[in-house]
Design an enzyme around this catalytic site. Sequence first.
Site, PDB file in Angstrom:
ATOM      1  N   THR A  55       0.863  -1.184   0.000  1.00  0.00           N
ATOM      2  CA  THR A  55       0.000   0.000   0.000  1.00  0.00           C
ATOM      3  C   THR A  55       0.902   1.239   0.000  1.00  0.00           C
ATOM      4  O   THR A  55       2.128   1.122  -0.021  1.00  0.00           O
ATOM      5  CB  THR A  55      -0.909   0.020   1.244  1.00  0.00           C
ATOM      6  OG1 THR A  55      -0.123   0.330   2.404  1.00  0.00           O
ATOM      7  CG2 THR A  55      -1.599  -1.333   1.440  1.00  0.00           C
ATOM      8  N   CYS A  56       0.285   2.416   0.096  1.00  0.00           N
ATOM      9  CA  CYS A  56       1.103   3.633   0.112  1.00  0.00           C
ATOM     10  C   CYS A  56       1.902   3.758   1.409  1.00  0.00           C
ATOM     11  O   CYS A  56       2.901   4.476   1.461  1.00  0.00           O
ATOM     12  CB  CYS A  56       0.223   4.865  -0.080  1.00  0.00           C
ATOM     13  SG  CYS A  56      -1.081   5.046   1.150  1.00  0.00           S
ATOM     14  N   SER A 112      -1.961   1.550  11.417  1.00  0.00           N
ATOM     15  CA  SER A 112      -2.067   2.478  10.290  1.00  0.00           C
ATOM     16  C   SER A 112      -1.632   3.884  10.671  1.00  0.00           C
ATOM     17  O   SER A 112      -1.669   4.260  11.845  1.00  0.00           O
ATOM     18  CB  SER A 112      -3.510   2.518   9.775  1.00  0.00           C
ATOM     19  OG  SER A 112      -3.887   1.284   9.216  1.00  0.00           O
ATOM     20  N   GLN A 119      -9.674   1.228   5.228  1.00  0.00           N
ATOM     21  CA  GLN A 119      -9.207   0.790   3.903  1.00  0.00           C
ATOM     22  C   GLN A 119      -8.273  -0.414   3.978  1.00  0.00           C
ATOM     23  O   GLN A 119      -8.289  -1.280   3.100  1.00  0.00           O
ATOM     24  CB  GLN A 119      -8.506   1.953   3.207  1.00  0.00           C
ATOM     25  CG  GLN A 119      -8.175   1.668   1.752  1.00  0.00           C
ATOM     26  CD  GLN A 119      -7.528   2.865   1.063  1.00  0.00           C
ATOM     27  OE1 GLN A 119      -7.150   3.839   1.712  1.00  0.00           O
ATOM     28  NE2 GLN A 119      -7.389   2.799  -0.242  1.00  0.00           N
ATOM     29  N   GLN A 123      -7.573  -4.146   1.747  1.00  0.00           N
ATOM     30  CA  GLN A 123      -6.267  -4.394   1.123  1.00  0.00           C
ATOM     31  C   GLN A 123      -5.692  -5.738   1.567  1.00  0.00           C
ATOM     32  O   GLN A 123      -5.055  -6.434   0.771  1.00  0.00           O
ATOM     33  CB  GLN A 123      -5.318  -3.250   1.469  1.00  0.00           C
ATOM     34  CG  GLN A 123      -5.707  -1.941   0.799  1.00  0.00           C
ATOM     35  CD  GLN A 123      -4.988  -0.726   1.365  1.00  0.00           C
ATOM     36  OE1 GLN A 123      -4.538  -0.740   2.517  1.00  0.00           O
ATOM     37  NE2 GLN A 123      -4.879   0.329   0.579  1.00  0.00           N
ATOM     38  N   GLY A 191     -12.052  28.053  -3.804  1.00  0.00           N
ATOM     39  CA  GLY A 191     -10.743  27.434  -3.696  1.00  0.00           C
ATOM     40  C   GLY A 191     -10.675  26.187  -4.540  1.00  0.00           C
ATOM     41  O   GLY A 191     -11.699  25.577  -4.866  1.00  0.00           O
ATOM     42  N   GLY A 193      -7.685  23.804  -4.143  1.00  0.00           N
ATOM     43  CA  GLY A 193      -6.583  22.975  -3.675  1.00  0.00           C
ATOM     44  C   GLY A 193      -7.046  21.631  -3.152  1.00  0.00           C
ATOM     45  O   GLY A 193      -8.189  21.206  -3.364  1.00  0.00           O
TER      46      GLY A 193
END
Length: 415
Positions: A55-56, A112, A119, A123, A191, A193
């Site tokens: 995962t990230c 985590s 999430q 996974q 905005g 962002g």
Amino acid sequence: MKGKRYDMQFGVCGINYKKADLDIRDKTSFTDLKKAEFFQLAGKEGIDQCMILSTCNRSEVYFLFKTENQFDIVCGIYEEMFSEAVPGEYMVSICSEAAMEYLFRVAAGLESLVLGEDQILGQVKEALDFSRTMGYDGKELNKIVRDAITCAKKIKTQFKISEKPLSVSYIGIRMVEEHTGIAGKSVLLIGSGKTSILALKYLKEYGAGKITVCSRTFSHVGRLLEEENSLKVIPYEDRYQCMAQCDIVISATSSPHTIIRRGDFEPAAPITFLDLATPRDIDRAFMEHPMVSLINLDTLQKIAEENRQQRRQLVEDSQAVLEEALEETRQWMLQSRVDDTIQSLQQRCNHIVEDSYNYLDRKMELGRREQKLLKKVLNASLQRLLRDPIQELKQLDSKEKQDAYKKMVNELFHI
């Protein structure tokens, strides 16, 4: 390497966000092709049960092994595969009970970056499915991972850790929902962002009606349009005119000064302002206006910190559930060591029953009903004899006792 020893041991090696920064994690990410390559290299070393969780925030291999040398080899394959990142100094390597507990905590979101997030559970399921597809799952790996998944579901259902949101954007949107409702409402989003992208995502989840966007940097609005191409985009200078037609205004710019001033806008109908900017975008003087509800970061950050503390407490409370589930898996792993001996005893029993039945059937004139009854009686008698030894084997609580009993049973029954 640490943990209690079994003949078939569970291990984990790899890196995660606690030791490795994003640059290292990017370099140690597994593609499906790399996973297949890793399975093949590990398989050549006798590792036939293996799962890769990429995962990230983590890049970890979970596997079953029989010798310390095999454990070291798997860690070596990992380091060699990602030699460019030099993962050695960032590596985590754990075995047996400690490794099982680690997986249980990972699946429940307790390891985590965002404590208790949901999430990771999906996974872990996907990682096990991929192992099965590649032919690298097995009885022990399936049992451990599925027990971890079941435990994680129980913790999430019982303690609802992830229902305490930590994102100020999400907390803000939820407060708007609780105060005025979002479904079908007209919204102005100021905005473009990352905060605005998050806010847009949550607005869609709550069923917002017409959403209009304005930004000083018009070219940046494209990122929002990628999320929702039905957005209406207006010039930044028209924001006040648009507000007069909206139920909700959300502002998340990087402006160094107030962009919605009390002296420039007089609400004619109830309106809710959500200010997600630092410094503030929206004039605090609106708090005194009877038509306005203003939610800003002061409130949101306080709620976020309270939620963090509550999550930490819920994590502590969930430890007892985790330990109970983990103990059941530990006992299963311990008992599985004597499965081959029990199976051999059962086979020996079946041979004796078959030999005795064939002898008696030749000596006696039996009908079909009597034949079935005789075989059942013979089998039940021997099973009764073996019941206590088998139960004793299953209840042994140490490898040393198991080895001693297995040796004795093998010698006594010639198996």
